[in-house]
Design an enzyme around this catalytic site. Sequence first.
Site, PDB file in Angstrom:
ATOM      1  N   CYS A   6       0.826  -1.202   0.000  1.00 29.72           N
ATOM      2  CA  CYS A   6       0.000   0.000   0.000  1.00 29.72           C
ATOM      3  C   CYS A   6       0.864   1.257   0.000  1.00 29.72           C
ATOM      4  O   CYS A   6       2.048   1.217   0.331  1.00 29.72           O
ATOM      5  CB  CYS A   6      -0.973   0.014   1.182  1.00 29.72           C
ATOM      6  SG  CYS A   6      -0.291   0.636   2.736  1.00 29.72           S
TER       7      CYS A   6
ATOM      8  N   CYS B 128       2.815   1.999   3.291  1.00 29.54           N
ATOM      9  CA  CYS B 128       3.990   1.169   3.540  1.00 29.54           C
ATOM     10  C   CYS B 128       5.108   1.445   2.541  1.00 29.54           C
ATOM     11  O   CYS B 128       6.281   1.211   2.832  1.00 29.54           O
ATOM     12  CB  CYS B 128       3.602  -0.305   3.547  1.00 29.54           C
ATOM     13  SG  CYS B 128       2.590  -0.716   4.994  1.00 29.54           S
TER      14      CYS B 128
ATOM     15  N   HIS C 160      -3.987   2.193   5.355  1.00 22.53           N
ATOM     16  CA  HIS C 160      -3.281   0.903   5.408  1.00 22.53           C
ATOM     17  C   HIS C 160      -4.207  -0.216   5.880  1.00 22.53           C
ATOM     18  O   HIS C 160      -4.202  -1.304   5.316  1.00 22.53           O
ATOM     19  CB  HIS C 160      -2.068   0.988   6.340  1.00 22.53           C
ATOM     20  CG  HIS C 160      -1.526  -0.366   6.690  1.00 22.53           C
ATOM     21  ND1 HIS C 160      -0.688  -1.090   5.870  1.00 22.53           N
ATOM     22  CD2 HIS C 160      -1.763  -1.162   7.768  1.00 22.53           C
ATOM     23  CE1 HIS C 160      -0.416  -2.265   6.423  1.00 22.53           C
ATOM     24  NE2 HIS C 160      -1.055  -2.337   7.578  1.00 22.53           N
TER      25      HIS C 160
END
Lengths: 318, 438
Positions: free
Chosen positions: A237, A240, A266
Amino acid sequence: VDEFGGLHAFSRWDRAMLTDSGGFQMVSLLHLADITEEGVSFQSPSNGQSMMLTPEHSMKIQNKLGADIMMALDDVVSSVNPSYERFEEATHRTTRWFDRCLQAHERPHDQNLFPIVQGGLDYGLRQLSLKQLMERDDRIPGYAIGGLAGGEDKESFWNVVHWCTQALPENKPRYVMGIGYPVDIVVCSALGADMYDCVYPTRTARFGTALVPDGVLRLHLASNENDQRPIDPDCTCMVCKRYKRSYLHRLVNRGDSLGAILLSYHNVHYMMNLMRSIRESIIDQRFPEFVRHFMQRHYPDGPPEWVVCALKAAEIEL
Amino acid sequence: RGIGSENELTMEKRAMARRKPQFKVVTEDTKTSARTGVLTTSRDVTADTPFGLVMTRKGLPNYLTLDNLYKISEAKGLHVCASHFFDRKGMYPKGGATLNELVGLQETSPMIVLCGLRDPLKYNINLYANTKKPSKSEGESLSVDSEAGVTYVSHEMYMNFVKHAQPDLCLSLSDEVFQNSGKKRISKAMQRTIDWLGKSVADFDAAAADTFEGERVADGAKQDSDALESVGLVASIVASSTIEENVNHAKSAATLASDNAVGYAIMGLGLRESDSFKYEALRAMNRELPKSHFRYASGSITTPLEILQAIECGIDIVDTSFVHELTSAGMAMVFDLDPDASTDSEADDINLNLWSDEYVHDQRILKAGCECYTCRQGFTRGYIHHLLQCRELLAQVLLEIHNTDHMMKYFKCIRSKISSGGFERYLCSFQERTNILI
């Protein structure tokens, strides 16, 4: 909302949408909700006036909201009520109210009306509810399994889901209401459930907790201060890919909105990815392997008893 | 070193100079001091001036993730506060990540980052506290509110942050005081500001020199010089209570910093001076500063009219704290950017207070013809009103997108007015429309 063209138009969301009947919210959020055969009487939160939510009224509101799936108004028993008689009454009444909902539903071609299987934690009552509702199967597009997620013990929880999924028709979706912990979702999916809803992923994000394969990551903890890893190194994502735990730790600590927003992003991604993984592993005929791997990451020291039993019933050995 | 290596040094020097941010004036308005220009960073990211910086909290906008910010095509720069990066454990990051890396801006980011110490939104300099008395080791410090409470920030601490963060532009420190403070306090403030400017100039000079020395320099210092390599200095000056002092102060700063700085920051406004004094001060200082350097001003240059009037005085870059003020109040900025050109019957609206019940049934988007995400997606006034009533964060997200977009479009309009020679007329008509007290 009706003026604006329905909920989809109002909120500019053109994908699937589901509305609840309002029953649960009333009982859990309002004082002095009094349940009679007619409906649920309560005090309006804005002016204290006495109001009544009947099955007919709930249908009218949900018809105007225009969601793709709508829920029948069920007789919601407060989880603090231990009385068998009350549960029995609620089981029968839920069926009677479902009949009234079917009658009052004005848009059966646009909107799918799901009944809710009740019966508390009692096997007999659950079977009764299932039997009564399935007598109306030809008018039912999908079934909800209700009365769970109220703090009951896990052993009862999986058993109720199991009884229901065993009995309900194979060709209709089974929607377990209020379930959202990843472990619960994996177990219920193994038992044959299809749909879930929960505030958990986004609510916990707003409190600084991220969902990860190993469980949860509490970003407000000081241990994250100098951690240069992303929330989950395997997650693809946007959060991240761009952000380290040390920075997110500082965003969530003081309730900066961006912290809540990034973590919500997230967590939603995590849940969507989880569901996709479940589906793909089923399609690829490797679902048991997926479940074992998932449980291993979540419980490195071995899963709790209830998980083992539930999965055994689903014919998955851990 | 022989002649050969001197040529090398000159070439290196030129290369170094190119690596720094540059500013160039493009058009000068004939009737006012307004001008358009282009700011270019060491990464070749450009921004046309005049423009406004998007306000941030810990390096990011209040409600916008970067992907949403990038969609606002006219948003060109961020204002970052060093004071947001101090907490109980001290300053962070402690190293290893530049600001861009930390906040996710990444190498290809189209944003210019300007870094100062204080937060223009919160005025988090403790105005009532004197700066800390100098101790031999620390030198003078500014008292600033941060998440660690009252923090004393010295020049060294601030520059330490700048070296780690490596923003495109960094302000030198300034001592800001209320304009009705005693003469002594104000003159102290100006002196400290000049002293800090001198220190910043020295830091940047040292960094430049170190780079040429090559292998002769110890590792730590080389890192330092690398750190400031791409950073442009913005020389801060503070407005004071008399025009004469302002002129002298600006002159000193010009002499001291014009070789090293790429722009000047006029600080200390919005601290109890009168409006007319504010603009007089801006004009007076503007005359003393070299034209080739950009002017950034902060403090009571927030409303669209104030921004326009500051640009008239020669200001090139401002903050856009007004966006945050409106957003957090649940308001949408909808004023007509170019009333002469439009036939919009709703042109009388300036800001919409979406908390109001008048919007319950309103199915219109915030502003007809607006191309921001909020309006393009069709989010209605009624829906945003509903979100506010439900205390949903989405209200602020949608409003910040719209308000930021509208503000940036405003700057674009101003630039085109300057370029086409219509700036003064635009300013007059804007004043007539919005300033009811004139």
